[in-house]
Design a protein around this motif. Sequence first.
Motif, PDB file in Angstrom:
ATOM      1  N   VAL A 212     -46.889  25.990  98.019  1.00 41.46           N
ATOM      2  CA  VAL A 212     -48.031  25.518  99.021  1.00 41.46           C
ATOM      3  C   VAL A 212     -48.213  26.305 100.418  1.00 41.46           C
ATOM      4  N   MET A 213     -49.091  27.193 100.523  1.00 44.59           N
ATOM      5  CA  MET A 213     -49.185  27.815 101.731  1.00 44.59           C
ATOM      6  C   MET A 213     -50.301  27.441 102.610  1.00 44.59           C
ATOM      7  N   LYS A 214     -50.047  27.413 103.979  1.00 44.21           N
ATOM      8  CA  LYS A 214     -51.172  26.959 104.883  1.00 44.21           C
ATOM      9  C   LYS A 214     -51.081  27.890 105.988  1.00 44.21           C
ATOM     10  N   SER A 215     -52.153  28.672 106.415  1.00 45.20           N
ATOM     11  CA  SER A 215     -52.199  29.262 107.587  1.00 45.20           C
ATOM     12  C   SER A 215     -51.158  30.366 107.872  1.00 45.20           C
ATOM     13  N   ALA A 223     -40.726  21.485  92.818  1.00 51.06           N
ATOM     14  CA  ALA A 223     -41.562  21.221  91.309  1.00 51.06           C
ATOM     15  C   ALA A 223     -42.686  20.580  91.657  1.00 51.06           C
ATOM     16  N   PRO A 224     -43.640  20.602  90.768  1.00 56.84           N
ATOM     17  CA  PRO A 224     -45.082  20.230  90.796  1.00 56.84           C
ATOM     18  C   PRO A 224     -45.229  18.819  91.456  1.00 56.84           C
ATOM     19  N   ARG A 225     -44.591  17.974  90.591  1.00 50.67           N
ATOM     20  CA  ARG A 225     -44.753  16.289  90.947  1.00 50.67           C
ATOM     21  C   ARG A 225     -44.196  16.128  92.269  1.00 50.67           C
ATOM     22  N   ASP A 226     -43.357  17.002  92.844  1.00 50.20           N
ATOM     23  CA  ASP A 226     -42.682  16.672  94.042  1.00 50.20           C
ATOM     24  C   ASP A 226     -43.620  17.195  95.275  1.00 50.20           C
ATOM     25  N   VAL A 227     -44.256  18.252  95.076  1.00 54.37           N
ATOM     26  CA  VAL A 227     -44.959  18.795  96.249  1.00 54.37           C
ATOM     27  C   VAL A 227     -46.820  18.288  96.033  1.00 54.37           C
ATOM     28  N   ILE A 228     -46.907  18.143  94.898  1.00 54.68           N
ATOM     29  CA  ILE A 228     -48.630  17.973  94.896  1.00 54.68           C
ATOM     30  C   ILE A 228     -48.708  16.298  95.164  1.00 54.68           C
ATOM     31  N   GLU A 230     -51.210  13.290  97.102  1.00 50.90           N
ATOM     32  CA  GLU A 230     -52.583  13.052  98.038  1.00 50.90           C
ATOM     33  C   GLU A 230     -52.324  13.411  99.428  1.00 50.90           C
ATOM     34  N   GLN A 231     -51.231  13.379  99.897  1.00 48.75           N
ATOM     35  CA  GLN A 231     -51.101  13.609 101.569  1.00 48.75           C
ATOM     36  C   GLN A 231     -50.907  15.163 101.548  1.00 48.75           C
ATOM     37  N   THR A 232     -50.428  15.910 100.512  1.00 47.21           N
ATOM     38  CA  THR A 232     -50.423  17.160 100.400  1.00 47.21           C
ATOM     39  C   THR A 232     -51.896  17.911 100.502  1.00 47.21           C
ATOM     40  N   ILE A 233     -52.653  17.331  99.455  1.00 47.46           N
ATOM     41  CA  ILE A 233     -53.991  17.902  99.465  1.00 47.46           C
ATOM     42  C   ILE A 233     -54.791  17.650 100.601  1.00 47.46           C
ATOM     43  N   GLN A 234     -54.742  16.389 101.249  1.00 43.40           N
ATOM     44  CA  GLN A 234     -55.259  16.314 102.494  1.00 43.40           C
ATOM     45  C   GLN A 234     -55.084  16.971 103.580  1.00 43.40           C
ATOM     46  N   SER A 235     -53.692  17.379 103.761  1.00 47.33           N
ATOM     47  CA  SER A 235     -53.002  17.929 104.858  1.00 47.33           C
ATOM     48  C   SER A 235     -53.502  19.503 104.871  1.00 47.33           C
ATOM     49  N   VAL A 236     -53.365  20.069 103.546  1.00 52.67           N
ATOM     50  CA  VAL A 236     -53.536  21.269 103.223  1.00 52.67           C
ATOM     51  C   VAL A 236     -54.915  21.831 102.904  1.00 52.67           C
ATOM     52  N   TYR A 237     -55.446  21.268 102.403  1.00 50.07           N
ATOM     53  CA  TYR A 237     -57.031  21.457 101.933  1.00 50.07           C
ATOM     54  C   TYR A 237     -58.215  20.449 102.768  1.00 50.07           C
ATOM     55  N   GLY A 238     -57.698  19.608 103.448  1.00 44.90           N
ATOM     56  CA  GLY A 238     -58.647  18.921 104.129  1.00 44.90           C
ATOM     57  C   GLY A 238     -59.615  17.919 103.152  1.00 44.90           C
ATOM     58  N   VAL A 239     -59.101  17.807 101.972  1.00 44.37           N
ATOM     59  CA  VAL A 239     -59.758  17.022 100.976  1.00 44.37           C
ATOM     60  C   VAL A 239     -59.106  15.715 100.508  1.00 44.37           C
ATOM     61  N   ARG A 240     -59.850  14.688 100.425  1.00 45.05           N
ATOM     62  CA  ARG A 240     -59.388  13.298 100.208  1.00 45.05           C
ATOM     63  C   ARG A 240     -59.284  13.507  98.420  1.00 45.05           C
ATOM     64  N   SER A 241     -58.120  13.051  97.914  1.00 42.03           N
ATOM     65  CA  SER A 241     -58.000  13.075  96.486  1.00 42.03           C
ATOM     66  C   SER A 241     -57.238  11.959  95.823  1.00 42.03           C
ATOM     67  N   VAL A 242     -57.460  11.773  94.497  1.00 42.73           N
ATOM     68  CA  VAL A 242     -56.620  10.448  93.851  1.00 42.73           C
ATOM     69  C   VAL A 242     -55.820  11.543  92.826  1.00 42.73           C
ATOM     70  N   ILE A 243     -54.520  11.146  92.649  1.00 42.02           N
ATOM     71  CA  ILE A 243     -53.717  11.680  91.871  1.00 42.02           C
ATOM     72  C   ILE A 243     -53.436  10.723  90.518  1.00 42.02           C
ATOM     73  N   ARG A 244     -53.957  11.245  89.381  1.00 42.75           N
ATOM     74  CA  ARG A 244     -53.496  10.335  88.005  1.00 42.75           C
ATOM     75  C   ARG A 244     -52.540  11.296  87.185  1.00 42.75           C
ATOM     76  N   GLU A 245     -52.070  10.301  86.574  1.00 44.87           N
ATOM     77  CA  GLU A 245     -51.286  11.056  85.216  1.00 44.87           C
ATOM     78  C   GLU A 245     -51.772  10.510  83.695  1.00 44.87           C
ATOM     79  N   ASP A 246     -51.961  11.384  82.951  1.00 48.23           N
ATOM     80  CA  ASP A 246     -52.436  10.953  81.626  1.00 48.23           C
ATOM     81  C   ASP A 246     -51.252  11.505  80.658  1.00 48.23           C
ATOM     82  N   GLU A 247     -51.438  10.891  79.536  1.00 44.81           N
ATOM     83  CA  GLU A 247     -50.198  11.151  78.456  1.00 44.81           C
ATOM     84  C   GLU A 247     -50.498  12.586  77.817  1.00 44.81           C
TER      85      GLU A 247
END
Length: 258
Positions: A212-215, A223-228, A230-247
């Motif tokens: 994940v890059m920023k500036s 690993a994806p589930r370690d770095v992605i 809701e806090q990462t998305i907010q701090s890097v992209y400035g976007v509020r998000s919800v993270i869900r897991e589906d089978e």
Amino acid sequence: MDIKQLSFSYDLRKEQLQLQEINCGFQHGKITTIIGPNGCGKSTLLGVMSQNYKPRSGEVILDGKAIASYKPKELAQKLAVVHQQNEAPPDLTVEKLTSFGRMAYKGLFSAHGKDDEQAVEWALSCTNLLEKREATLDQLSGGEKQRVWIAMALAQQTQILFLDEPTTFLDIYYQIEVLELVRSLNASHGLTIIMVLHDINQAIRYSDEIVVMKSGRVHLQGAPRDVITEQTIQSVYGVRSVIREDEEAGLTVLPVGI
């Protein structure tokens, strides 16, 4: 491949840096995807790693050797690159364009040998283009054209493949087709793949690791589930998000606002 204290600027006369003190590594035999906002330096980093750009400081190490010390053909036998935008004469055939990947092993006037024929055949087979080998580029769909450029890179027979936004300008069907091809190349042939993607959910689904890059800096890697988060998305992209897991869909990022 390892990156040590790497900084880069497009204008050496100015202090503004597009990449700043980057330290990271890429695991052999894995798919690593670089993500981040527009202008954060994703494609620039890939360009420095492939020796298209010269860093202001720091170095990129490949197989224990700085890439700056590789001769162009020597490096082309180590890694292949599929750029974001590619151009070729529209009347060029699929097989002919794919064969250009063999230039890393040939002199200017060298004849096309058995090894070259086998490499091209393998590349066309991997990308499911054998039946299209005589077709010209202007007869292909966008997804098929992208597969031809990947086939040309595969014909170099390297162990590392760089893909700079390989799904750009493709509709969702061809995006998935290309990413499934990437996964297959990694699983079946052990290719180390480093790619740049815009779509976070595609990065999660098709990557072993995410950078994940920023500036102009590496913000996180793992690993994806370690770095992605809701806090990462907010701090890097400035976007509020919800993270869900589906089978079936797995981990999914759902933007909800800014």
